[in-house]
Design a protein around this motif. Structure first.
Motif, PDB file in Angstrom:
ATOM      1  N   ARG A 125      92.148 -81.322 -19.797  1.00  0.00           N
ATOM      2  CA  ARG A 125      93.175 -80.705 -20.656  1.00  0.00           C
ATOM      3  C   ARG A 125      93.330 -79.225 -20.336  1.00  0.00           C
ATOM      4  O   ARG A 125      94.439 -78.696 -20.313  1.00  0.00           O
ATOM      5  CB  ARG A 125      92.809 -80.878 -22.136  1.00  0.00           C
ATOM      6  CG  ARG A 125      92.916 -82.309 -22.635  1.00  0.00           C
ATOM      7  CD  ARG A 125      92.813 -82.358 -24.134  1.00  0.00           C
ATOM      8  NE  ARG A 125      92.692 -83.727 -24.630  1.00  0.00           N
ATOM      9  CZ  ARG A 125      92.915 -84.093 -25.875  1.00  0.00           C
ATOM     10  NH1 ARG A 125      93.263 -83.178 -26.767  1.00  0.00           N
ATOM     11  NH2 ARG A 125      92.782 -85.333 -26.246  1.00  0.00           N
ATOM     12  N   GLU A 126      92.208 -78.552 -20.097  1.00  0.00           N
ATOM     13  CA  GLU A 126      92.274 -77.131 -19.740  1.00  0.00           C
ATOM     14  C   GLU A 126      93.032 -76.947 -18.427  1.00  0.00           C
ATOM     15  O   GLU A 126      93.911 -76.079 -18.318  1.00  0.00           O
ATOM     16  CB  GLU A 126      90.853 -76.563 -19.590  1.00  0.00           C
ATOM     17  CG  GLU A 126      90.085 -76.442 -20.893  1.00  0.00           C
ATOM     18  CD  GLU A 126      88.682 -75.926 -20.679  1.00  0.00           C
ATOM     19  OE1 GLU A 126      88.247 -75.047 -21.437  1.00  0.00           O
ATOM     20  OE2 GLU A 126      88.000 -76.387 -19.740  1.00  0.00           O
ATOM     21  N   VAL A 127      92.692 -77.757 -17.442  1.00  0.00           N
ATOM     22  CA  VAL A 127      93.374 -77.670 -16.149  1.00  0.00           C
ATOM     23  C   VAL A 127      94.853 -78.006 -16.298  1.00  0.00           C
ATOM     24  O   VAL A 127      95.723 -77.336 -15.736  1.00  0.00           O
ATOM     25  CB  VAL A 127      92.704 -78.610 -15.126  1.00  0.00           C
ATOM     26  CG1 VAL A 127      93.530 -78.696 -13.839  1.00  0.00           C
ATOM     27  CG2 VAL A 127      91.291 -78.140 -14.808  1.00  0.00           C
ATOM     28  N   MET A 128      95.151 -79.035 -17.091  1.00  0.00           N
ATOM     29  CA  MET A 128      96.541 -79.447 -17.314  1.00  0.00           C
ATOM     30  C   MET A 128      97.376 -78.308 -17.874  1.00  0.00           C
ATOM     31  O   MET A 128      98.497 -78.035 -17.416  1.00  0.00           O
ATOM     32  CB  MET A 128      96.574 -80.645 -18.258  1.00  0.00           C
ATOM     33  CG  MET A 128      97.960 -81.112 -18.679  1.00  0.00           C
ATOM     34  SD  MET A 128      98.592 -80.258 -20.155  1.00  0.00           S
ATOM     35  CE  MET A 128      97.417 -80.811 -21.388  1.00  0.00           C
ATOM     36  N   SER A 182      89.212 -69.634 -10.852  1.00  0.00           N
ATOM     37  CA  SER A 182      88.633 -68.353 -11.260  1.00  0.00           C
ATOM     38  C   SER A 182      88.494 -68.271 -12.779  1.00  0.00           C
ATOM     39  O   SER A 182      87.473 -67.802 -13.287  1.00  0.00           O
ATOM     40  CB  SER A 182      89.504 -67.210 -10.737  1.00  0.00           C
ATOM     41  OG  SER A 182      89.009 -65.961 -11.158  1.00  0.00           O
ATOM     42  N   ARG A 183      89.508 -68.731 -13.492  1.00  0.00           N
ATOM     43  CA  ARG A 183      89.484 -68.659 -14.961  1.00  0.00           C
ATOM     44  C   ARG A 183      88.447 -69.605 -15.565  1.00  0.00           C
ATOM     45  O   ARG A 183      87.821 -69.292 -16.581  1.00  0.00           O
ATOM     46  CB  ARG A 183      90.862 -68.984 -15.534  1.00  0.00           C
ATOM     47  CG  ARG A 183      91.912 -67.919 -15.288  1.00  0.00           C
ATOM     48  CD  ARG A 183      93.275 -68.370 -15.748  1.00  0.00           C
ATOM     49  NE  ARG A 183      93.361 -68.453 -17.197  1.00  0.00           N
ATOM     50  CZ  ARG A 183      93.762 -67.483 -18.000  1.00  0.00           C
ATOM     51  NH1 ARG A 183      94.131 -66.319 -17.476  1.00  0.00           N
ATOM     52  NH2 ARG A 183      93.825 -67.649 -19.302  1.00  0.00           N
ATOM     53  N   LEU A 184      88.282 -70.779 -14.932  1.00  0.00           N
ATOM     54  CA  LEU A 184      87.380 -71.795 -15.492  1.00  0.00           C
ATOM     55  C   LEU A 184      86.012 -71.815 -14.817  1.00  0.00           C
ATOM     56  O   LEU A 184      85.160 -72.628 -15.169  1.00  0.00           O
ATOM     57  CB  LEU A 184      88.030 -73.180 -15.375  1.00  0.00           C
ATOM     58  CG  LEU A 184      89.369 -73.369 -16.098  1.00  0.00           C
ATOM     59  CD1 LEU A 184      89.881 -74.793 -15.912  1.00  0.00           C
ATOM     60  CD2 LEU A 184      89.245 -73.044 -17.588  1.00  0.00           C
ATOM     61  N   PHE A 185      85.829 -70.931 -13.829  1.00  0.00           N
ATOM     62  CA  PHE A 185      84.557 -70.827 -13.106  1.00  0.00           C
ATOM     63  C   PHE A 185      84.187 -72.139 -12.415  1.00  0.00           C
ATOM     64  O   PHE A 185      83.044 -72.612 -12.488  1.00  0.00           O
ATOM     65  CB  PHE A 185      83.432 -70.383 -14.065  1.00  0.00           C
ATOM     66  CG  PHE A 185      83.709 -69.078 -14.744  1.00  0.00           C
ATOM     67  CD1 PHE A 185      83.567 -67.875 -14.079  1.00  0.00           C
ATOM     68  CD2 PHE A 185      84.157 -69.059 -16.063  1.00  0.00           C
ATOM     69  CE1 PHE A 185      83.844 -66.664 -14.705  1.00  0.00           C
ATOM     70  CE2 PHE A 185      84.438 -67.860 -16.702  1.00  0.00           C
ATOM     71  CZ  PHE A 185      84.285 -66.658 -16.018  1.00  0.00           C
ATOM     72  N   ILE A 186      85.173 -72.732 -11.755  1.00  0.00           N
ATOM     73  CA  ILE A 186      84.950 -73.944 -10.982  1.00  0.00           C
ATOM     74  C   ILE A 186      85.601 -73.758  -9.616  1.00  0.00           C
ATOM     75  O   ILE A 186      86.420 -72.861  -9.420  1.00  0.00           O
ATOM     76  CB  ILE A 186      85.519 -75.209 -11.677  1.00  0.00           C
ATOM     77  CG1 ILE A 186      87.025 -75.035 -11.965  1.00  0.00           C
ATOM     78  CG2 ILE A 186      84.758 -75.509 -12.953  1.00  0.00           C
ATOM     79  CD1 ILE A 186      87.667 -76.253 -12.624  1.00  0.00           C
TER      80      ILE A 186
END
Length: 218
Positions: free
Chosen positions: A163-166, A180-184
């Motif tokens: 959901r975050e990526v979506m 970068s935002r999600l540290f992945i």
């Protein structure tokens, strides 16, 4: 296949810098500094993608689009401008551009944007996507909206991370920016993005953005 790109900007140093940043990722087939030169050059070369400045002598990037869009339907247009003003973004998108990025974009992200537009995707610098969605909402006939933003059954199939990526994808962020935002890693972002599109039965980011807007997830 290497995209064939035409550069339109009224500053020679900007064109030189863009050409250098694109490097071997594209085949630059020509360049122009004003509306008349752009129209003539694009007609002669019929590129895959035109990188188009918004403010040009002779009428601006919108004039180039309005002159050639119907005549050359295979050409895709990506605005590249120093301006992030809502009126500039909306005007050029309504004229037919497939995306809009600002000149603060990094070289790798610009190469990615050109490749995505060449493939038929739409691309926006992150903060500009909202302008386009607002304009789209204002000009689209009213349709019944779900009372509950989570009523689409596909949403329940997504994990919390998906959901975050979506949401970030729908807002126009690149894979690198999302990572970068999600540290992945970018590869992990790509995997999540693929899962999101598959689970929601969507084909591309453009469809995802509209789906997210309809379900009030932006």
């Amino acid at each position: 296949m290497t995209p064939r790109v035409y550069l339109v900007d009224d500053h020679a140093m900007v064109r030189s810098g863009v050409r250098a940043e694109l490097g071997g990722a594209v085949d630059v087939v020509g360049e122009a500094a004003d509306v008349a030169g752009a129209v003539e050059g694009i007609r002669a070369t019929v590129p895959d993608v035109v990188l188009l400045d918004v403010h040009l002598p002779g009428g601006g990037g919108r004039a180039v689009l309005e002159t050639l869009r119907a005549e050359l339907p295979s050409v895709r247009w990506l605005a590249l401008s120093v301006s992030d003003a809502a009126e500039d973004v909306i005007a050029v998108i309504r004229a037919g551009a497939r995306g809009y990025v600002t000149k603060s974009i990094s070289g790798p992200d610009l190469r990615d944007a050109v490749a995505r537009v060449a493939d038929g995707d739409v691309v926006f610098s992150p903060r500009l996507a909202g302008f386009v969605l607002d304009a789209f909402a204002a000009t689209t006939p009213s349709a019944p909206q779900p009372e509950d933003p989570a009523t689409d059954p596909g949403l329940d199939l997504l994990s919390a991370r998906e959901r975050e990526v979506m949401q970030l994808l729908a807002r126009g962020y690149t894979y690198r920016e999302i990572g970068s935002r999600l540290f992945i890693s970018v590869k992990t972002v790509e995997s999540h993005a693929s899962n999101v599109l598959r689970k929601l039965q969507l084909s591309n980011r453009n469809e995802l953005t509209r789906w997210a807007a309809t379900n009030r997830l932006l």
